[in-house]
Design an enzyme around this catalytic site. Structure first.
Site, PDB file in Angstrom:
ATOM      1  CG  HIS A 238      -1.790   1.371   0.923  1.00 19.26           C
ATOM      2  ND1 HIS A 238      -2.749   1.568  -0.050  1.00 19.26           N
ATOM      3  CD2 HIS A 238      -1.563   2.585   1.446  1.00 19.26           C
ATOM      4  CE1 HIS A 238      -3.098   2.840  -0.067  1.00 19.26           C
ATOM      5  NE2 HIS A 238      -2.400   3.481   0.824  1.00 19.26           N
ATOM      6  CE1 TYR A 242      -1.813   7.346  -0.732  1.00 18.62           C
ATOM      7  CE2 TYR A 242      -1.267   5.961   1.128  1.00 18.62           C
ATOM      8  CZ  TYR A 242      -2.203   6.556   0.318  1.00 18.62           C
ATOM      9  OH  TYR A 242      -3.534   6.366   0.555  1.00 18.62           O
ATOM     10  CG  HIS A 389      -8.256   2.247  -7.867  1.00 20.46           C
ATOM     11  ND1 HIS A 389      -8.479   3.519  -7.373  1.00 20.46           N
ATOM     12  CD2 HIS A 389      -7.236   1.736  -7.113  1.00 20.46           C
ATOM     13  CE1 HIS A 389      -7.642   3.748  -6.367  1.00 20.46           C
ATOM     14  NE2 HIS A 389      -6.873   2.687  -6.193  1.00 20.46           N
ATOM     15  CG  PHE A 390      -4.114  -0.251 -10.600  1.00 17.27           C
ATOM     16  CD1 PHE A 390      -3.387  -0.418 -11.762  1.00 17.27           C
ATOM     17  CD2 PHE A 390      -4.718  -1.352 -10.022  1.00 17.27           C
ATOM     18  CE1 PHE A 390      -3.258  -1.667 -12.341  1.00 17.27           C
ATOM     19  CE2 PHE A 390      -4.599  -2.611 -10.594  1.00 17.27           C
ATOM     20  CZ  PHE A 390      -3.866  -2.771 -11.766  1.00 17.27           C
ATOM     21  CG  HIS A 391      -4.413   1.414 -15.788  1.00 15.55           C
ATOM     22  ND1 HIS A 391      -4.702   0.235 -15.173  1.00 15.55           N
ATOM     23  CD2 HIS A 391      -3.358   1.157 -16.611  1.00 15.55           C
ATOM     24  CE1 HIS A 391      -3.871  -0.707 -15.592  1.00 15.55           C
ATOM     25  NE2 HIS A 391      -3.033  -0.169 -16.458  1.00 15.55           N
ATOM     26  NE  ARG A 452      -6.157  -7.132 -10.447  1.00 15.84           N
ATOM     27  CZ  ARG A 452      -5.268  -6.664  -9.556  1.00 15.84           C
ATOM     28  NH1 ARG A 452      -5.591  -6.582  -8.271  1.00 15.84           N
ATOM     29  NH2 ARG A 452      -4.091  -6.259  -9.935  1.00 15.84           N
ATOM     30  NE  ARG A 453      -2.794  -9.616 -10.870  1.00 14.26           N
ATOM     31  CZ  ARG A 453      -2.116  -9.629  -9.742  1.00 14.26           C
ATOM     32  NH1 ARG A 453      -2.417 -10.463  -8.789  1.00 14.26           N
ATOM     33  NH2 ARG A 453      -1.104  -8.805  -9.571  1.00 14.26           N
TER      34      ARG A 453
HETATM   35 FE1  HAS Z   1      -5.423   2.390  -4.534  1.00 18.69          FE
HETATM   36  C1  HAS Z   1      -5.749  -1.019  -5.004  1.00 18.69           C
HETATM   37  C2  HAS Z   1      -7.550   2.235  -1.836  1.00 18.69           C
HETATM   38  C3  HAS Z   1      -4.836   5.742  -3.824  1.00 18.69           C
HETATM   39  C4  HAS Z   1      -2.734   2.381  -6.687  1.00 18.69           C
HETATM   40  N1  HAS Z   1      -4.440   0.975  -5.660  1.00 18.69           N
HETATM   41  C5  HAS Z   1      -4.746  -0.369  -5.732  1.00 18.69           C
HETATM   42  C6  HAS Z   1      -3.857  -1.031  -6.648  1.00 18.69           C
HETATM   43  C7  HAS Z   1      -2.971  -0.065  -7.094  1.00 18.69           C
HETATM   44  C8  HAS Z   1      -3.362   1.184  -6.462  1.00 18.69           C
HETATM   45  C9  HAS Z   1      -1.806  -0.276  -8.045  1.00 18.69           C
HETATM   46  O1  HAS Z   1      -8.749   0.076  -0.048  1.00 18.69           O
HETATM   47  C10 HAS Z   1      -3.909  -2.503  -7.063  1.00 18.69           C
HETATM   48  C11 HAS Z   1      -3.080  -3.411  -6.255  1.00 18.69           C
HETATM   49  C12 HAS Z   1      -3.215  -4.801  -6.761  1.00 18.69           C
HETATM   50  O2  HAS Z   1      -2.609  -5.126  -7.823  1.00 18.69           O
HETATM   51  O3  HAS Z   1      -3.956  -5.611  -6.169  1.00 18.69           O
HETATM   52  N2  HAS Z   1      -6.114   3.752  -3.139  1.00 18.69           N
HETATM   53  C13 HAS Z   1      -6.987   3.484  -2.151  1.00 18.69           C
HETATM   54  C14 HAS Z   1      -7.282   4.705  -1.381  1.00 18.69           C
HETATM   55  C15 HAS Z   1      -6.503   5.699  -1.960  1.00 18.69           C
HETATM   56  C16 HAS Z   1      -5.770   5.087  -3.043  1.00 18.69           C
HETATM   57  C17 HAS Z   1      -8.194   4.850  -0.214  1.00 18.69           C
HETATM   58  N3  HAS Z   1      -4.081   3.804  -5.167  1.00 18.69           N
HETATM   59  C18 HAS Z   1      -3.993   5.102  -4.740  1.00 18.69           C
HETATM   60  C19 HAS Z   1      -2.880   5.764  -5.373  1.00 18.69           C
HETATM   61  C20 HAS Z   1      -2.279   4.822  -6.182  1.00 18.69           C
HETATM   62  C21 HAS Z   1      -3.046   3.596  -6.035  1.00 18.69           C
HETATM   63  C22 HAS Z   1      -2.477   7.194  -5.114  1.00 18.69           C
HETATM   64  C23 HAS Z   1      -1.079   4.923  -7.053  1.00 18.69           C
HETATM   65  C24 HAS Z   1      -0.387   6.006  -7.310  1.00 18.69           C
HETATM   66  N4  HAS Z   1      -6.467   0.912  -3.636  1.00 18.69           N
HETATM   67  C25 HAS Z   1      -7.236   1.048  -2.524  1.00 18.69           C
HETATM   68  C26 HAS Z   1      -7.754  -0.271  -2.103  1.00 18.69           C
HETATM   69  C27 HAS Z   1      -7.232  -1.209  -3.003  1.00 18.69           C
HETATM   70  C28 HAS Z   1      -6.430  -0.430  -3.953  1.00 18.69           C
HETATM   71  C29 HAS Z   1      -8.626  -0.589  -0.982  1.00 18.69           C
HETATM   72  C30 HAS Z   1      -7.447  -2.724  -3.003  1.00 18.69           C
HETATM   73  C31 HAS Z   1      -8.549  -3.082  -3.885  1.00 18.69           C
HETATM   74  C32 HAS Z   1      -8.800  -4.554  -3.970  1.00 18.69           C
HETATM   75  O4  HAS Z   1      -9.915  -4.972  -3.605  1.00 18.69           O
HETATM   76  O5  HAS Z   1      -7.903  -5.324  -4.386  1.00 18.69           O
HETATM   77  C33 HAS Z   1      -6.430   7.140  -1.463  1.00 18.69           C
HETATM   78  O6  HAS Z   1      -5.101   7.474  -1.195  1.00 18.69           O
HETATM   79  C34 HAS Z   1      -7.034   8.103  -2.432  1.00 18.69           C
HETATM   80  C35 HAS Z   1      -7.109   9.526  -1.870  1.00 18.69           C
HETATM   81  C36 HAS Z   1      -7.297  10.512  -2.981  1.00 18.69           C
HETATM   82  C37 HAS Z   1      -8.201  11.485  -3.026  1.00 18.69           C
HETATM   83  C38 HAS Z   1      -8.295  12.376  -4.230  1.00 18.69           C
HETATM   84  C39 HAS Z   1      -7.636  13.746  -4.033  1.00 18.69           C
HETATM   85  C40 HAS Z   1      -7.644  14.512  -5.318  1.00 18.69           C
HETATM   86  C41 HAS Z   1      -6.664  15.329  -5.750  1.00 18.69           C
HETATM   87  C42 HAS Z   1      -6.786  16.003  -7.098  1.00 18.69           C
HETATM   88  C43 HAS Z   1      -7.457  17.347  -6.998  1.00 18.69           C
HETATM   89  C44 HAS Z   1      -7.635  17.930  -8.343  1.00 18.69           C
HETATM   90  C45 HAS Z   1      -7.628  19.230  -8.643  1.00 18.69           C
HETATM   91  C46 HAS Z   1      -7.785  19.601 -10.057  1.00 18.69           C
HETATM   92  C47 HAS Z   1      -7.395  20.284  -7.630  1.00 18.69           C
HETATM   93  C48 HAS Z   1      -9.150  11.726  -1.887  1.00 18.69           C
HETATM   94  C49 HAS Z   1      -5.449  15.593  -4.931  1.00 18.69           C
HETATM   95  C50 HAS Z   1      -8.565  20.861 -10.283  1.00 18.69           C
HETATM   96  C51 HAS Z   1      -8.810  20.979 -11.746  1.00 18.69           C
HETATM   97  C52 HAS Z   1      -8.899  22.112 -12.441  1.00 18.69           C
HETATM   98  C53 HAS Z   1      -9.133  22.049 -13.905  1.00 18.69           C
HETATM   99  C54 HAS Z   1      -8.749  23.413 -11.820  1.00 18.69           C
HETATM  100  C1  HEM Z   2      -2.664  -4.059 -15.765  1.00 15.32           C
HETATM  101  C2  HEM Z   2      -3.708  -1.761 -19.911  1.00 15.32           C
HETATM  102  C3  HEM Z   2      -0.353   1.626 -18.889  1.00 15.32           C
HETATM  103  C4  HEM Z   2       0.375  -0.449 -14.573  1.00 15.32           C
HETATM  104  C5  HEM Z   2      -3.275  -3.678 -16.938  1.00 15.32           C
HETATM  105  C6  HEM Z   2      -4.471  -4.294 -17.476  1.00 15.32           C
HETATM  106  C7  HEM Z   2      -4.761  -3.662 -18.648  1.00 15.32           C
HETATM  107  C8  HEM Z   2      -3.773  -2.633 -18.843  1.00 15.32           C
HETATM  108  C9  HEM Z   2      -5.917  -3.958 -19.578  1.00 15.32           C
HETATM  109  C10 HEM Z   2      -5.283  -5.387 -16.798  1.00 15.32           C
HETATM  110  C11 HEM Z   2      -4.859  -6.731 -17.141  1.00 15.32           C
HETATM  111  C12 HEM Z   2      -5.537  -7.801 -16.300  1.00 15.32           C
HETATM  112  O1  HEM Z   2      -5.983  -7.557 -15.178  1.00 15.32           O
HETATM  113  O2  HEM Z   2      -5.602  -8.925 -16.812  1.00 15.32           O
HETATM  114  C13 HEM Z   2      -2.848  -0.669 -20.015  1.00 15.32           C
HETATM  115  C14 HEM Z   2      -2.786   0.234 -21.146  1.00 15.32           C
HETATM  116  C15 HEM Z   2      -1.824   1.173 -20.862  1.00 15.32           C
HETATM  117  C16 HEM Z   2      -1.306   0.871 -19.550  1.00 15.32           C
HETATM  118  C17 HEM Z   2      -3.636   0.131 -22.408  1.00 15.32           C
HETATM  119  C18 HEM Z   2      -1.338   2.339 -21.696  1.00 15.32           C
HETATM  120  C19 HEM Z   2      -0.793   2.201 -22.837  1.00 15.32           C
HETATM  121  C20 HEM Z   2       0.053   1.411 -17.587  1.00 15.32           C
HETATM  122  C21 HEM Z   2       0.888   2.313 -16.830  1.00 15.32           C
HETATM  123  C22 HEM Z   2       1.066   1.725 -15.614  1.00 15.32           C
HETATM  124  C23 HEM Z   2       0.373   0.456 -15.608  1.00 15.32           C
HETATM  125  C24 HEM Z   2       1.420   3.632 -17.317  1.00 15.32           C
HETATM  126  C25 HEM Z   2       1.843   2.212 -14.417  1.00 15.32           C
HETATM  127  C26 HEM Z   2       2.765   3.142 -14.422  1.00 15.32           C
HETATM  128  C27 HEM Z   2      -0.324  -1.646 -14.565  1.00 15.32           C
HETATM  129  C28 HEM Z   2      -0.269  -2.594 -13.485  1.00 15.32           C
HETATM  130  C29 HEM Z   2      -1.129  -3.650 -13.828  1.00 15.32           C
HETATM  131  C30 HEM Z   2      -1.706  -3.296 -15.117  1.00 15.32           C
HETATM  132  C31 HEM Z   2       0.543  -2.476 -12.195  1.00 15.32           C
HETATM  133  C32 HEM Z   2      -1.474  -4.876 -12.985  1.00 15.32           C
HETATM  134  C33 HEM Z   2      -0.747  -6.084 -13.412  1.00 15.32           C
HETATM  135  C34 HEM Z   2      -1.235  -7.277 -12.643  1.00 15.32           C
HETATM  136  O3  HEM Z   2      -2.434  -7.418 -12.369  1.00 15.32           O
HETATM  137  O4  HEM Z   2      -0.376  -8.082 -12.276  1.00 15.32           O
HETATM  138  N1  HEM Z   2      -2.874  -2.655 -17.787  1.00 15.32           N
HETATM  139  N2  HEM Z   2      -1.945  -0.260 -19.077  1.00 15.32           N
HETATM  140  N3  HEM Z   2      -0.240   0.309 -16.823  1.00 15.32           N
HETATM  141  N4  HEM Z   2      -1.179  -2.088 -15.533  1.00 15.32           N
HETATM  142 FE1  HEM Z   2      -1.561  -1.191 -17.301  1.00 15.32          FE
HETATM  143 CU    CU Z   3      -3.742   0.176  -0.828  1.00 15.09          CU
END
Ligand code: HAS
Ligand code: HEM
Ligand code: CU
Length: 573
Positions: A238, A242, A389-391, A452-453
């Site tokens: 997790h 961050y 979510h994570f893309h 997924r996967r």
């Molecule tokens: Fe997540 C699964 C919960 C944030 C990445 N997350 C994943 C996985 C990845 C990932 C890679 O609780 C998959 C892992 C796997 O392969 O199994 N995630 C959260 C929560 C947050 C969160 C509570 N995740 C992230 C971030 C990631 C990331 C950051 C990567 C960089 N996530 C989970 C949970 C799972 C999970 C469960 C497990 C799911 C499962 O069942 O397997 C929080 O940190 C999110 C807080 C964020 C906010 C948004 C703040 C918004 C901002 C933008 C403001 C925009 C502005 C634009 C100001 C509250 C800061 C203004 C625009 C104008 C045009 C002016």
């Molecule tokens: C998994 C597409 C770019 C990180 C996947 C999956 C798809 C996908 C369809 C799901 C596969 C599955 O669950 O079977 C794409 C496309 C991309 C892209 C079209 C852009 C060209 C990225 C980037 C990142 C990323 C930029 C991170 C920097 C991951 C990770 C997984 C994943 C961590 C999970 C692998 C796993 O389940 O073991 N992607 N992706 N991808 N992608 Fe991407």
């Molecule tokens: Cu997490």
């Protein structure tokens, strides 16, 4: 224009020209290695998107030569994008920034050594990945078993990142000794807090790989306990998200306001957000294990509440980032409740990339809160919703921000002018559009129960998948893969043309875009606000983080140790 905050002193030599030029070269090496990894990883993504569009390309003989299976491709994609790209970019970025911010002279031999060590780890791990001997996905959950060479390479890579952490903390402490009573400048503060968080976070993975997986894969133990391994993995897994996000936040807080023509909102608030990340990022890993047996529900609930708590500093960031963008746009003559948005410098690819990354993160963050809720988790866990979510978190909030950073960082480091700013601008819109479409298609399919996967497009599963009648989300997902492919080609055209061009400008033409703050922290600790004073002792906060982690993981891990199960390994693909 050196953004240095302090004059060098006799005890602490400042950056001289030779060191600076070596440091710039090193940062360039880190960044370019990162983007080469991403380039390969991203080539595989569209094939996976086609799979989730019901189109199976994995039986084509030409592709079969390169990858043996969907899962070998998916492993390469996850490892190269999420683990290699991020770690290399961040290690360069978060060494360069605090060194420039403090104007201290790092030991460049040591700095180059860590780069070489990280690269050696990468090349080592790459061999079994490419030969299909480590098709274990980027989470390498046992009992899936890979070659020991993979685990050893991965361990060396992580160890190298910890050495970078050590170097930055060391330099910061030296600066503190040379400047007693001073407030740590904010860019350094953010970098050191992130590195210290990573040190606490990495402990779980280091123990998992060194104590469990390496001896097991070498055949020294007769099995490994999957539950304990997963728990140690998510201790790191997790907070690693961050570790990917906070370096982007550094840019959103410290540089984006200047690029948009405005100022950072508040240095005190920025420090509070990072202090909270330091303390609360790690003790939340069980939100990935709600479905795991033999973990008491009460601990899952505690981790859930801590997860909601660690969303708070992101909400602080959302509001202060929006405030600084509004400040910038109004300074440029923006009017109206929302109308000011039009006055942001949308012609600037670097700014646009980052603002679009932020927009994607509004949805990515909201989805994260859904995942974290134990009531919703059974609906979305292990479905296509999760890659959705994570893309838009790591795949956009982080990746698109780093792409935007490259548009000024490469000219800054090399003195070369950004090739074709218009193509750069197009590439970021294509990426943003592609990822938003991808997220739409995948979240939708996930809610319908598509796992997924899974190679859902392969003949064995095709009938079930077709029977789900998901024509629209499948089409959206397939199309998103094509859009993202175009985005990648545009982006890499700009990057390679910039790097390979011979024309060198004045290197001072592109300075680090350090922003002023509307509400600065001040320079002298004794005169600073209570918030600034209380957030200054980062080592004490790290200690608090460690205590909290032990409190919420000790009782979870202890029964796993006393009830250790020896499960033999399996190779499926
Ligand atoms: Fe997540 C699964 C919960 C944030 C990445 N997350 C994943 C996985 C990845 C990932 C890679 O609780 C998959 C892992 C796997 O392969 O199994 N995630 C959260 C929560 C947050 C969160 C509570 N995740 C992230 C971030 C990631 C990331 C950051 C990567 C960089 N996530 C989970 C949970 C799972 C999970 C469960 C497990 C799911 C499962 O069942 O397997 C929080 O940190 C999110 C807080 C964020 C906010 C948004 C703040 C918004 C901002 C933008 C403001 C925009 C502005 C634009 C100001 C509250 C800061 C203004 C625009 C104008 C045009 C002016
Ligand atoms: C998994 C597409 C770019 C990180 C996947 C999956 C798809 C996908 C369809 C799901 C596969 C599955 O669950 O079977 C794409 C496309 C991309 C892209 C079209 C852009 C060209 C990225 C980037 C990142 C990323 C930029 C991170 C920097 C991951 C990770 C997984 C994943 C961590 C999970 C692998 C796993 O389940 O073991 N992607 N992706 N991808 N992608 Fe991407
Ligand atoms: Cu997490």
């Amino acid at each position: 224009a050196l953004p240095s905050q302090s004059a060098p002193s006799a005890a602490l030599p400042g950056l001289d020209a030779a060191t600076l030029s070596s440091l710039k070269k090193l940062t360039q090496y880190y960044a370019v290695t990162a983007f080469v990894a991403l380039m390969i990883g991203v080539l595989l993504g569209p094939l996976q998107a086609l799979n989730y569009g019901g189109i199976n390309v994995y039986d084509y003989p030409l592709l079969k030569v390169l990858i043996k299976s969907y899962y070998q491709g998916l492993t390469l994609h996850g490892v190269l994008n999420a683990l290699v790209f991020t770690q290399f970019f961040i290690s360069g970025w978060m060494l360069y920034l605090p060194v420039r911010d403090l104007n201290v002279r790092p030991n460049m031999r040591f700095a180059w050594f860590t780069y070489l060590m990280m690269t050696a780890g990468l090349l080592t791990a790459a061999v079994p990945l490419l030969t299909n001997d480590a098709t274990v996905l980027y989470t390498f959950y046992p009992p899936l078993e890979g070659s020991p060479v993979f685990y050893i390479g991965a361990a060396v890579m992580v160890a190298a990142s910890l050495l970078v952490a050590g170097q930055v903390v060391w330099l910061w402490l030296a600066w503190k000794r040379a400047h007693p009573g001073r407030v740590t400048p904010v860019v350094t503060y953010m970098s050191v807090a992130t590195w210290l968080m990573w040190v606490v976070a990495a402990l779980g993975l280091v123990i998992e790989v060194v104590v469990l997986l390496i001896p097991w894969s070498l055949g020294l133990t007769r099995g490994v306990d999957p539950l304990l391994a997963r728990t140690l993995f998510w201790w790191t897994g997790h907070p690693i998200v961050y570790f990917w996000l906070l370096p982007a936040y550094i840019s959103w807080y410290a540089f984006l306001p200047r690029q948009a023509g405005g100022r950072m909102a508040s240095e005190g608030l920025t420090r509070l957000a990072f202090a909270m990340f330091l303390v609360f990022s790690v003790p939340v890993g069980l939100h990935h294990q709600y479905a795991d047996p033999n973990v008491q529900n009460s601990w899952k609930i505690i981790h859930m509440f801590l997860t909601f708590l660690v969303a708070v500093p992101s909400l602080l960031t959302a509001f202060s980032a929006a405030a600084s963008l509004e400040d910038a746009a109004r300074a440029r003559g923006g009017r109206g409740l929302i109308g000011w948005v039009r006055r942001l410098p949308w012609g600037n690819a670097s700014m646009t990339a980052q603002v679009l990354a932020m927009v994607s993160f509004i949805f990515g963050g909201a989805g994260g809160i859904v995942n974290a809720s134990m009531a919703f988790s059974p609906v979305v866990h292990n479905t296509a919703w999760i890659p959705g979510h994570f893309h838009i978190t790591v795949g956009t909030a982080t990746t698109l921000t780093f792409m935007g950073v490259m548009f000024w960082l490469v000219p800054h480091l090399t003195g070369k002018r950004l090739a074709s700013p218009r193509t750069a601008l197009a590439s970021v819109w294509w990426w943003f559009t592609g990822m938003m479409l991808f997220a739409l298609g995948m979240h939708w399919q996930g809610l319908a129960g598509v796992p997924r996967r899974a190679q859902v497009s392969a003949s064995a599963q095709q009938a079930v998948y077709d029977a789900m009648h998901l024509g629209l989300p499948k089409a959206i997902t397939a199309a998103s893969g094509i859009v993202l492919f175009v985005a990648a080609i545009l982006f890499y055209t700009v990057l390679w043309r910039t790097l390979l061009s011979r024309r060198v400008d004045d290197p001072e033409r592109t300075p680090i875009p350090t922003s002023e703050a509307i509400s600065p922290a001040g320079e002298v600790l004794a005169d600073a606000s209570p918030l600034v004073r209380r957030t200054e002792p980062l080592l004490a906060l790290t200690f608090a983080a460690l205590v909290l982690v032990i409190l919420v993981y000790g009782p979870v891990i202890a029964p796993m140790l006393t009830n250790y199960q020896f499960i033999p390994g399996q190779r499926l693909w």
